[in-house]
Enzyme design. Structure first.
Site, PDB file in Angstrom:
ATOM      1  CB  SER A  30      -0.620 -19.109 -23.667  1.00  0.00           C
ATOM      2  OG  SER A  30      -0.694 -18.295 -24.810  1.00  0.00           O
ATOM      3  CG  HIS A  61      -2.780  -9.510 -22.869  1.00  0.00           C
ATOM      4  ND1 HIS A  61      -1.892 -10.511 -22.584  1.00  0.00           N
ATOM      5  CD2 HIS A  61      -3.980 -10.100 -23.005  1.00  0.00           C
ATOM      6  CE1 HIS A  61      -2.530 -11.663 -22.555  1.00  0.00           C
ATOM      7  NE2 HIS A  61      -3.797 -11.437 -22.809  1.00  0.00           N
ATOM      8  CG  HIS A  83       1.165 -13.144 -30.327  1.00  0.00           C
ATOM      9  ND1 HIS A  83       0.636 -12.802 -29.101  1.00  0.00           N
ATOM     10  CD2 HIS A  83       1.742 -14.352 -30.181  1.00  0.00           C
ATOM     11  CE1 HIS A  83       0.884 -13.781 -28.248  1.00  0.00           C
ATOM     12  NE2 HIS A  83       1.556 -14.740 -28.867  1.00  0.00           N
ATOM     13  CE1 TYR A  85      -2.768 -12.731 -32.147  1.00  0.00           C
ATOM     14  CE2 TYR A  85      -1.178 -14.489 -32.503  1.00  0.00           C
ATOM     15  CZ  TYR A  85      -2.037 -13.794 -31.665  1.00  0.00           C
ATOM     16  OH  TYR A  85      -2.148 -14.156 -30.347  1.00  0.00           O
ATOM     17  CD  GLU A  86      -1.251  -8.656 -30.165  1.00  0.00           C
ATOM     18  OE1 GLU A  86      -1.410  -7.539 -29.657  1.00  0.00           O
ATOM     19  OE2 GLU A  86      -0.605  -9.576 -29.605  1.00  0.00           O
ATOM     20  CB  ALA A 113       0.788 -22.126 -25.964  1.00  0.00           C
ATOM     21  CG  MET A 211       0.159 -18.580 -34.224  1.00  0.00           C
ATOM     22  SD  MET A 211      -1.534 -18.020 -33.964  1.00  0.00           S
ATOM     23  CE  MET A 211      -2.469 -19.503 -34.332  1.00  0.00           C
ATOM     24  CB  SER A 212       5.013 -16.294 -30.350  1.00  0.00           C
ATOM     25  OG  SER A 212       5.289 -17.466 -29.609  1.00  0.00           O
ATOM     26  CG  ASN A 235      -3.256 -27.343 -29.786  1.00  0.00           C
ATOM     27  OD1 ASN A 235      -2.691 -26.393 -29.233  1.00  0.00           O
ATOM     28  ND2 ASN A 235      -3.275 -27.497 -31.095  1.00  0.00           N
ATOM     29  CG  HIS A 247      -7.164 -19.122 -26.966  1.00  0.00           C
ATOM     30  ND1 HIS A 247      -5.801 -19.246 -27.197  1.00  0.00           N
ATOM     31  CD2 HIS A 247      -7.290 -18.275 -25.920  1.00  0.00           C
ATOM     32  CE1 HIS A 247      -5.141 -18.491 -26.328  1.00  0.00           C
ATOM     33  NE2 HIS A 247      -6.021 -17.897 -25.538  1.00  0.00           N
TER      34      HIS A 247
HETATM   35  N1  HPA Z   1      -1.052 -23.809 -33.970  1.00  0.00           N
HETATM   36  C1  HPA Z   1      -0.494 -22.589 -33.870  1.00  0.00           C
HETATM   37  N2  HPA Z   1      -0.294 -21.992 -32.705  1.00  0.00           N
HETATM   38  C2  HPA Z   1      -0.672 -22.636 -31.590  1.00  0.00           C
HETATM   39  C3  HPA Z   1      -1.269 -23.901 -31.632  1.00  0.00           C
HETATM   40  C4  HPA Z   1      -1.466 -24.520 -32.900  1.00  0.00           C
HETATM   41  O1  HPA Z   1      -1.987 -25.645 -33.010  1.00  0.00           O
HETATM   42  N3  HPA Z   1      -1.518 -24.257 -30.330  1.00  0.00           N
HETATM   43  C5  HPA Z   1      -1.083 -23.237 -29.551  1.00  0.00           C
HETATM   44  N4  HPA Z   1      -0.566 -22.244 -30.313  1.00  0.00           N
END
Ligand code: HPA
Length: 272
Positions: A30, A61, A83, A85-86, A113, A211-212, A235, A247
């Site tokens: 991202s 995408h 990902h 989760y898809e 990210a 998550m990747s 974050n 997000h």
């Molecule tokens: N958790 C999981 N995946 C993420 C986060 C998070 O806080 N921020 C960006 N991707």
């Protein structure tokens, strides 16, 4: 068709279609997707044109490989990461990495990210991945071993090559790019983690959560590639601050550090 044959067919298609033979590949998370636009002499091959290739399921995408040159070196950028989760199995989401290995790629640069678990981090911190914890509940190497690529029980004790990390840290310091170094923990998502999970992950030694990246790193390591990983802390992870995660914040922070992230990827390519 068995997995090995699908990989071979896709690699043969690309080798015929593209003259460049890059030894470096990048998978951009991202906020960094536009790095492919900075390549010279670029050639884009959409995943939908490649035989037997997994198609990203997220709308808008379209996946593609972008071949080109950066700092005079041939590179290939995998655009449109899929990902876990898809909903596709891990063997599917990592198929592009196998194809890159079959084409002769030796080094894989992965960016993502991530949420900050280490309390000294701030949104915008860039973290070199020193190691990972696979908390996804799955593994892309499960199933018949692909003997052409690597052994049944691969050693992953130096997956994020230490010698390479040292070179990157030295160059990043010389270029005045602040760079943390830490452990990335992968959860499957798609929900963000609970505050209790984040406290547990901190106790386990995690510095960032996302998550990747882990599936791609494992497949690259099994295929004999060296791996570089970078997380952009977009974050603070759940429960660290009294705010809700969303997000939009991830996208906003990634946009803020966009230029520094670009500079860091340039530094990484110089280090290879
Ligand atoms: N958790 C999981 N995946 C993420 C986060 C998070 O806080 N921020 C960006 N991707």
């Amino acid at each position: 068709m068995i997995l090995q044959d699908r990989i071979t067919a896709a690699a043969e298609y690309l080798l015929e279609k593209v003259a460049l033979r890059p030894e470096i590949a990048l998978v951009l998370g991202s906020g960094l997707g536009d790095y492919a636009d900075t390549l010279d002499e670029s050639v884009k091959i959409p995943y939908r044109d490649i035989p037997n290739f997994p198609q990203p399921t997220v709308e808008g995408h379209t996946g593609a490989f972008v071949f080109g040159k950066k700092q005079g070196k041939p590179v290939v950028v995998a655009q449109g990461r899929v990902h876990y989760y898809e909903g596709l199995p891990m063997q599917e989401i990592t198929l592009p990495i196998r194809v890159l290995a079959a084409m002769g790629v030796k080094t894989l640069v992965l960016t993502n990210a991530a949420g900050g678990v280490n309390l000294s981090y701030k949104p915008g911190t860039l973290m070199l991945i020193a190691d990972h914890i696979n908390f996804s509940g799955a593994n892309p190497l499960i199933g018949p071993n692909l003997e052409k690529f690597g052994p049944r029980f691969p050693d992953v004790s130096d997956l994020y090559t230490a010698a390479l990390r040292e070179r990157i840290k030295t160059r990043a310091a010389a270029a005045d790019i602040p760079l943390a170094e830490g452990v990335y923990l992968m959860c499957s998502g798609p929900n963000y983690e609970t505050p209790a999970e984040i406290r547990a992950f901190r106790a386990l030694g995690a510095d960032a959560v996302g998550m990747s990246t882990v599936p791609e790193a494992l497949v690259a390591g099994h295929s004999g590639m060296q791996v570089v990983g970078v997380s952009c802390i977009t974050n603070m992870a759940a429960g660290v601050l009294p705010v809700k995660l969303n997000h939009a914040e991830v996208v906003e922070t990634a946009a803020k550090v966009h230029d520094q992230f670009h500079d860091l990827v340039d530094v990484i390519l110089q280090s290879l």
